[in-house]
Scaffold this motif. Structure first.
Motif, PDB file in Angstrom:
ATOM      1  N   ALA A 154      -3.844   6.899  -9.236  1.00 43.19           N
ATOM      2  CA  ALA A 154      -5.140   6.338  -8.849  1.00 43.19           C
ATOM      3  C   ALA A 154      -5.075   5.716  -7.465  1.00 43.19           C
ATOM      4  CB  ALA A 154      -5.579   5.302  -9.877  1.00 43.19           C
ATOM      5  N   LEU A 155      -3.969   5.062  -7.151  1.00 44.55           N
ATOM      6  CA  LEU A 155      -3.826   4.480  -5.823  1.00 44.55           C
ATOM      7  C   LEU A 155      -3.768   5.563  -4.751  1.00 44.55           C
ATOM      8  CD1 LEU A 155      -3.432   1.898  -4.155  1.00 44.55           C
ATOM      9  CD2 LEU A 155      -0.980   2.193  -4.482  1.00 44.55           C
ATOM     10  N   ASP A 156      -3.051   6.648  -5.024  1.00 40.97           N
ATOM     11  CA  ASP A 156      -3.011   7.766  -4.080  1.00 40.97           C
ATOM     12  C   ASP A 156      -4.397   8.384  -3.900  1.00 40.97           C
ATOM     13  OD1 ASP A 156      -0.329   7.487  -3.585  1.00 40.97           O
ATOM     14  OD2 ASP A 156       0.287   9.001  -5.033  1.00 40.97           O
ATOM     15  N   THR A 157      -5.126   8.478  -4.986  1.00 42.62           N
ATOM     16  CA  THR A 157      -6.485   9.021  -4.905  1.00 42.62           C
ATOM     17  C   THR A 157      -7.387   8.102  -4.106  1.00 42.62           C
ATOM     18  OG1 THR A 157      -6.164  10.059  -7.055  1.00 42.62           O
ATOM     19  CG2 THR A 157      -8.422   9.879  -6.271  1.00 42.62           C
ATOM     20  N   LEU A 158      -7.231   6.796  -4.298  1.00 41.72           N
ATOM     21  CA  LEU A 158      -8.045   5.848  -3.540  1.00 41.72           C
ATOM     22  C   LEU A 158      -7.742   5.928  -2.045  1.00 41.72           C
ATOM     23  CD1 LEU A 158     -10.161   3.617  -3.791  1.00 41.72           C
ATOM     24  CD2 LEU A 158      -8.275   1.996  -3.941  1.00 41.72           C
ATOM     25  N   VAL A 159      -6.490   6.102  -1.694  1.00 44.94           N
ATOM     26  CA  VAL A 159      -6.144   6.257  -0.277  1.00 44.94           C
ATOM     27  C   VAL A 159      -6.714   7.572   0.267  1.00 44.94           C
ATOM     28  CG1 VAL A 159      -4.237   6.523   1.350  1.00 44.94           C
ATOM     29  CG2 VAL A 159      -4.120   4.785  -0.419  1.00 44.94           C
ATOM     30  N   ALA A 160      -6.693   8.627  -0.549  1.00 43.13           N
ATOM     31  CA  ALA A 160      -7.276   9.898  -0.111  1.00 43.13           C
ATOM     32  C   ALA A 160      -8.788   9.768   0.097  1.00 43.13           C
ATOM     33  CB  ALA A 160      -6.974  10.991  -1.128  1.00 43.13           C
ATOM     34  N   VAL A 161      -9.454   9.034  -0.784  1.00 41.19           N
ATOM     35  CA  VAL A 161     -10.897   8.797  -0.614  1.00 41.19           C
ATOM     36  C   VAL A 161     -11.147   7.974   0.642  1.00 41.19           C
ATOM     37  CG1 VAL A 161     -12.883   7.606  -1.629  1.00 41.19           C
ATOM     38  CG2 VAL A 161     -11.464   9.066  -3.051  1.00 41.19           C
ATOM     39  N   THR A 162     -10.287   7.006   0.903  1.00 41.15           N
ATOM     40  CA  THR A 162     -10.407   6.203   2.113  1.00 41.15           C
ATOM     41  C   THR A 162     -10.221   7.066   3.356  1.00 41.15           C
ATOM     42  OG1 THR A 162      -9.554   4.294   0.924  1.00 41.15           O
ATOM     43  CG2 THR A 162      -9.507   4.184   3.324  1.00 41.15           C
ATOM     44  N   MET A 163      -9.264   7.979   3.298  1.00 43.64           N
ATOM     45  CA  MET A 163      -9.055   8.884   4.426  1.00 43.64           C
ATOM     46  C   MET A 163     -10.271   9.787   4.636  1.00 43.64           C
ATOM     47  SD  MET A 163      -5.044   9.755   3.839  1.00 43.64           S
ATOM     48  CE  MET A 163      -5.010  11.056   5.038  1.00 43.64           C
ATOM     49  N   CYS A 164     -10.868  10.246   3.559  1.00 48.79           N
ATOM     50  CA  CYS A 164     -12.089  11.047   3.684  1.00 48.79           C
ATOM     51  C   CYS A 164     -13.225  10.224   4.285  1.00 48.79           C
ATOM     52  CB  CYS A 164     -12.503  11.596   2.324  1.00 48.79           C
ATOM     53  SG  CYS A 164     -11.418  12.864   1.688  1.00 48.79           S
ATOM     54  N   LEU A 183      -5.723   7.938  10.244  1.00 51.27           N
ATOM     55  CA  LEU A 183      -5.523   8.949   9.196  1.00 51.27           C
ATOM     56  C   LEU A 183      -4.061   9.367   9.119  1.00 51.27           C
ATOM     57  CD1 LEU A 183      -8.645  11.229   9.775  1.00 51.27           C
ATOM     58  CD2 LEU A 183      -8.293   9.551   7.978  1.00 51.27           C
ATOM     59  N   THR A 184      -3.435   9.554  10.260  1.00 52.56           N
ATOM     60  CA  THR A 184      -2.023   9.919  10.278  1.00 52.56           C
ATOM     61  C   THR A 184      -1.163   8.791   9.717  1.00 52.56           C
ATOM     62  OG1 THR A 184      -2.436  11.259  12.236  1.00 52.56           O
ATOM     63  CG2 THR A 184      -0.145  10.736  11.731  1.00 52.56           C
ATOM     64  N   ALA A 185      -1.464   7.574  10.112  1.00 53.22           N
ATOM     65  CA  ALA A 185      -0.694   6.431   9.618  1.00 53.22           C
ATOM     66  C   ALA A 185      -0.854   6.274   8.113  1.00 53.22           C
ATOM     67  CB  ALA A 185      -1.141   5.166  10.338  1.00 53.22           C
ATOM     68  N   LEU A 186      -2.069   6.406   7.616  1.00 52.74           N
ATOM     69  CA  LEU A 186      -2.299   6.305   6.169  1.00 52.74           C
ATOM     70  C   LEU A 186      -1.581   7.406   5.404  1.00 52.74           C
ATOM     71  CD1 LEU A 186      -6.036   5.297   5.715  1.00 52.74           C
ATOM     72  CD2 LEU A 186      -4.050   4.127   4.810  1.00 52.74           C
ATOM     73  N   ALA A 187      -1.605   8.603   5.930  1.00 47.70           N
ATOM     74  CA  ALA A 187      -0.943   9.719   5.251  1.00 47.70           C
ATOM     75  C   ALA A 187       0.564   9.490   5.159  1.00 47.70           C
ATOM     76  CB  ALA A 187      -1.237  11.024   5.978  1.00 47.70           C
ATOM     77  N   LEU A 188       1.170   9.040   6.244  1.00 46.19           N
ATOM     78  CA  LEU A 188       2.618   8.808   6.237  1.00 46.19           C
ATOM     79  C   LEU A 188       3.006   7.639   5.342  1.00 46.19           C
ATOM     80  CD1 LEU A 188       3.439   9.381   9.997  1.00 46.19           C
ATOM     81  CD2 LEU A 188       4.020  10.854   8.070  1.00 46.19           C
ATOM     82  N   ILE A 189       2.283   6.536   5.440  1.00 43.67           N
ATOM     83  CA  ILE A 189       2.603   5.357   4.632  1.00 43.67           C
ATOM     84  C   ILE A 189       2.396   5.650   3.146  1.00 43.67           C
ATOM     85  CG2 ILE A 189       1.846   3.002   4.109  1.00 43.67           C
ATOM     86  CD1 ILE A 189       1.338   2.701   7.129  1.00 43.67           C
ATOM     87  N   THR A 190       1.340   6.357   2.812  1.00 41.33           N
ATOM     88  CA  THR A 190       1.080   6.674   1.413  1.00 41.33           C
ATOM     89  C   THR A 190       2.152   7.590   0.848  1.00 41.33           C
ATOM     90  OG1 THR A 190      -1.284   6.464   1.812  1.00 41.33           O
ATOM     91  CG2 THR A 190      -0.626   7.626  -0.169  1.00 41.33           C
TER      92      THR A 190
END
Length: 95
Positions: free
Chosen positions: A35-45, A63-70
């Motif tokens: 769910a946390l990964d999904t929430l970060v993906a929704v945030t990226m969208c 977006l790049t920073a969020l993808a790497l940190i996640t």
């Protein structure tokens, strides 16, 4: 055209709210992690949608920073997490 942006914002908000319920009510830690990964993906969208709406590309670096940190966070939690309380029957022990 603003109707499209409002619909996109409403759908992203609904996805974030539904994901928050799963994160709060998930029965196991892995459910909460997904769910946390999904929430970060929704945030990226949402960040991508905002970049398209405002025509401002400076926010796309996040977006790049969020993808790497996640990715790093998910891998480390999955690798080093403590297992949930297991059923003693599964381990062959007496309850």
């Amino acid at each position: 055209m603003s109707t499209v942006w409002l619909i996109a914002a409403a759908m992203l908000s609904a996805a974030a709210i539904a994901t928050m319920f799963r994160m709060l009510l998930g029965p196991t830690t892995l459910d909460r992690l997904v769910a946390l990964d999904t929430l970060v993906a929704v945030t990226m969208c949402a960040i991508g949608t905002w970049a398209a709406f405002s025509l401002d590309t400076t926010v796309t670096y996040s977006l790049t920073a969020l993808a790497l940190i996640t990715f790093v966070g998910s891998v480390s939690v999955a690798r080093f997490r403590v297992p949930d309380i297991a059923d003693p029957v599964d381990k062959g022990q007496d309850p």
